[in-house]
Write an enzyme that holds these catalytic residues in place. Sequence first.
Site, PDB file in Angstrom:
ATOM      1  N   THR A 193       7.499  -2.094  -8.590  1.00  0.00           N
ATOM      2  CA  THR A 193       7.338  -1.500  -7.262  1.00  0.00           C
ATOM      3  C   THR A 193       8.417  -1.977  -6.305  1.00  0.00           C
ATOM      4  OG1 THR A 193       5.661  -3.220  -6.795  1.00  0.00           O
ATOM      5  CG2 THR A 193       4.875  -0.995  -7.359  1.00  0.00           C
ATOM      6  N   ARG A 200       0.004  -6.418  -6.549  1.00  0.00           N
ATOM      7  CA  ARG A 200      -0.230  -5.980  -5.175  1.00  0.00           C
ATOM      8  C   ARG A 200       0.997  -6.207  -4.293  1.00  0.00           C
ATOM      9  NH1 ARG A 200      -3.676  -8.978  -2.902  1.00  0.00           N
ATOM     10  NH2 ARG A 200      -4.101  -7.629  -1.127  1.00  0.00           N
ATOM     11  N   LYS A 201       2.152  -6.396  -4.909  1.00  0.00           N
ATOM     12  CA  LYS A 201       3.415  -6.458  -4.163  1.00  0.00           C
ATOM     13  C   LYS A 201       3.879  -5.025  -3.896  1.00  0.00           C
ATOM     14  CE  LYS A 201       4.781 -10.980  -5.891  1.00  0.00           C
ATOM     15  NZ  LYS A 201       5.725 -11.760  -6.727  1.00  0.00           N
ATOM     16  N   THR A 202       3.121  -4.373  -3.034  1.00  0.00           N
ATOM     17  CA  THR A 202       3.379  -2.983  -2.674  1.00  0.00           C
ATOM     18  C   THR A 202       3.703  -2.899  -1.184  1.00  0.00           C
ATOM     19  OG1 THR A 202       1.000  -2.693  -2.352  1.00  0.00           O
ATOM     20  CG2 THR A 202       1.893  -2.013  -4.478  1.00  0.00           C
TER      21      THR A 202
END
Length: 279
Positions: A263, A126-128
């Site tokens: 990402t 979830r490092k977006t």
Amino acid sequence: MRQDLAKMVYEDIGFEDITTRALIPPGLQVRGQIIGREEGIIAGVELAVAIFTEFAVETEILVGDGEKIEPDQIVMKISGDPRSILSVERTVLNLLMRMSGIATLTANVIKMVRSVNPDVIVAGTRKTTPGLQFFEKNAIRSGGGDTHRYRLDDSVLIKDNHLALVGGVAEAISRARKYVSFTKKIEIEVETLEEALQAANAGADIIMLDNMDSDSVITVLKALEDGNLRGNVIIEVSGGINSDNILQFAKTGVDVISTGYITHSARSLDLSLDLDKIH
């Protein structure tokens, strides 16, 4: 998603595209093409089509999401009012370039790890970018990767800060199991062999070995095998994994490698849009 795309476009346009309105008269028709300037994997084509369609621009897709392109290959042909095309050009290209960059890096990383572990799954984290997580996760999928969680409601993922407040691995898994539906997986992040064994014995579906080196991962896997626990859980590794060290983890025999590298460190793929006047 349609609302998100419209918001992106109108945030870029503002009240109007003053340059295009000043220079381009109404009634003109053009055709054009989106061209890839380098080799890579394309992602975001459907989003580009959605934006163009909203502005009455006709499209012809030549390369779909997940397909490879070579330098100077045409990805999409378009035709319509140049005032509409020029007003949405940057938003369309930014999405395509960002998503294609992620897809390309994901595909390259998967090619690397599958050379030593044909069955390992490469997943995003979830490092977006806030507001772009849906698009970036889909780009991972286009590159052949696994999306992992899109949002917090996808599955349970018990992390170190949860454990610090709850007080222990077994208690955290027990609370989660009582609260969530049977349809939800329960994953827990652990940092030691002891915690990994506790998690397996407590019935975790997925155990994430966080910030462990590859030797420690091998030790955990062997301990789970010795305790007849390995077949009951999916083992994931995460934390500081990139193209320099990912092969070390793939060779351990884990099931999943999750990394924010695909990402947050992806370089946008070079794409451009060229127009020609029809009349």
